[in-house]
Design a protein around this motif. Structure first.
Motif, mmCIF file in Angstrom:
data_model
loop_
_atom_site.group_PDB
_atom_site.id
_atom_site.type_symbol
_atom_site.label_atom_id
_atom_site.label_comp_id
_atom_site.label_asym_id
_atom_site.label_seq_id
_atom_site.Cartn_x
_atom_site.Cartn_y
_atom_site.Cartn_z
ATOM 1 N N THR A 1 -18.396 -3.659 -4.689
ATOM 2 C CA THR A 1 -19.674 -4.081 -4.022
ATOM 3 C C THR A 1 -20.389 -5.219 -4.518
ATOM 4 N N ALA A 2 -20.292 -5.551 -5.847
ATOM 5 C CA ALA A 2 -20.963 -6.662 -6.308
ATOM 6 C C ALA A 2 -20.259 -7.896 -6.009
ATOM 7 N N HIS A 3 -19.020 -7.660 -6.227
ATOM 8 C CA HIS A 3 -18.033 -8.937 -5.979
ATOM 9 C C HIS A 3 -17.119 -8.788 -5.072
ATOM 10 N N PRO A 4 -17.382 -8.651 -3.738
ATOM 11 C CA PRO A 4 -16.308 -8.371 -2.863
ATOM 12 C C PRO A 4 -15.324 -9.648 -2.696
ATOM 13 N N ASP A 5 -15.578 -10.743 -2.886
ATOM 14 C CA ASP A 5 -14.710 -11.913 -2.700
ATOM 15 C C ASP A 5 -13.941 -11.963 -3.851
ATOM 16 N N ARG A 6 -13.725 -10.964 -4.788
ATOM 17 C CA ARG A 6 -12.776 -11.062 -6.096
ATOM 18 C C ARG A 6 -11.993 -9.998 -5.993
ATOM 19 N N VAL A 7 -12.040 -8.991 -4.762
ATOM 20 C CA VAL A 7 -11.172 -7.742 -4.614
ATOM 21 C C VAL A 7 -10.522 -7.863 -3.299
ATOM 22 N N ASP A 8 -9.086 -8.171 -3.368
ATOM 23 C CA ASP A 8 -8.270 -7.734 -2.200
ATOM 24 C C ASP A 8 -8.075 -6.586 -1.571
ATOM 25 N N ARG A 9 -7.927 -5.780 -2.448
ATOM 26 C CA ARG A 9 -7.939 -4.278 -2.005
ATOM 27 C C ARG A 9 -8.477 -3.357 -2.872
ATOM 28 N N LEU A 10 -9.108 -2.430 -2.155
ATOM 29 C CA LEU A 10 -9.725 -1.226 -3.214
ATOM 30 C C LEU A 10 -9.015 -0.048 -3.064
ATOM 31 N N VAL A 11 -8.635 0.766 -4.040
ATOM 32 C CA VAL A 11 -7.967 2.078 -4.183
ATOM 33 C C VAL A 11 -8.633 2.944 -4.961
ATOM 34 N N LEU A 12 -9.124 3.982 -4.544
ATOM 35 C CA LEU A 12 -9.886 5.200 -5.283
ATOM 36 C C LEU A 12 -8.950 6.277 -5.126
ATOM 37 N N ILE A 13 -8.816 6.970 -6.527
ATOM 38 C CA ILE A 13 -7.927 8.043 -6.621
ATOM 39 C C ILE A 13 -8.482 8.918 -7.403
ATOM 40 N N ASN A 14 -9.100 10.103 -6.659
ATOM 41 C CA ASN A 14 -9.653 11.300 -7.077
ATOM 42 C C ASN A 14 -11.240 10.725 -7.868
#
Length: 278
Positions: free
Chosen positions: A108-121
């Motif tokens: 959320t602070a650096h959306p331009d630096r993350v191509d994909r977000l994966v949240l596991i548990n």
């Protein structure tokens, strides 16, 4: 694992540049360290992906500095410095447990630096600490030095047995690997001062409204038998994050990388094959 000095502290890390042009960053949670990715990272590396795993500050083989903030907020800030130092401009960010909180804060602070977000548990909202950890905080946080090593290891073993759907998976060498960083007086004190003391949902409650406008392609992967972060939290995250994909894994608990590592590899491969190109 190699050591790297970031913002004046030593982090244990493993970084393999890939042939695909991008990097998958794997963030562990608690009570854990980068060992949890041992059956996942090699498969991604074999696929040609760059991979970065590191022990969070105060965890595993990383430094345990006195009077240093090791909250998820501080870990997210340190992650930004680590990526900059390694020259990683963009990444696919995979976060498990409190590593998921770090991933939410960073993305959320650096959306331009993350191509994909994966949240596991992942921890989220006000979902943590769990009821058993709240009791431990109440009963032991301020007097943990009075515990014997035997008492401490029994306490931590009981907690670790809860993170897998089949307790037989948390025995022998697997259990030993999770206990090993805490088998010294410094390691035991660090567990309470660098990990347990920062079990605080304030950062994830603060970031929750930002998830509703998150532009990053997001995948949510959840062990269906999680006793610490029940699957209802996964559905809430999937409903709040625009376009998020949700997969639940039967027969897996809070540490699905222990219960079903091959399924985690398959799900990550599927995520990496979609979304923005690496």
């Amino acid at each position: 694992m190699n050591d790297i000095l970031v913002d004046g502290v030593r982090l244990a890390h493993h970084h393999t540049p890939g042939s695909t042009g991008g990097t998958v960053v794997l963030l562990h949670g608690t009570p854990s360290h980068s060992h949890i990715w041992r059956n996942v990272a090699p498969a991604l590396e074999a696929d040609g992906h760059g991979v970065l795993v590191h022990d969070l500050l105060g965890y595993g083989a990383s430094e345990r500095p006195v009077d240093r903030d090791t909250s998820v907020t501080a870990q997210a800030e340190l992650l930004a410095d680590l990526l900059a130092q390694l020259g990683i401009r963009r990444c696919t960010l995979v976060g498990h447990d409190i590593g998921g909180a770090v991933a939410q804060l960073f993305t959320t602070a650096h959306p331009d630096r993350v191509d994909r977000l994966v949240l596991i548990n992942s921890v989220s909202y006000d979902s943590w600490p769990s009821s058993t950890w709240r009791r431990i905080i109440r009963d032991h946080l301020d007097d943990h030095a009075a515990m014997s090593q035997q008492e401490f290891e029994a306490l931590l073993t009981r907690q670790l047995e809860m993170v897998v759907a089949d307790p037989a998976r948390m025995t022998g060498g697997v259990l030993e690997a999770y206990l090993r960083p805490h088998r010294t007086p410094v390691g035991r004190a660090s567990f309470f001062e660098h990990q347990v003391r920062y079990y605080d949902s304030t950062p994830t409650q603060r970031v929750a409204p930002l998830l509703r406008t998150l532009p990053t392609p997001t995948w949510i992967i959840w062990g269906a038998e999680d006793r610490w972060q029940p699957v209802d939290h996964a559905h809430r995250l999937a409903a709040d994050i625009p376009g998020a994909s949700l997969t639940t894994i039967p027969g897996a608990g809070h540490f699905p990388m222990e219960d079903d590592p091959q399924r985690i590899v398959e799900e990550l491969r599927a995520a990496l094959a979609r979304g923005q190109a690496l």
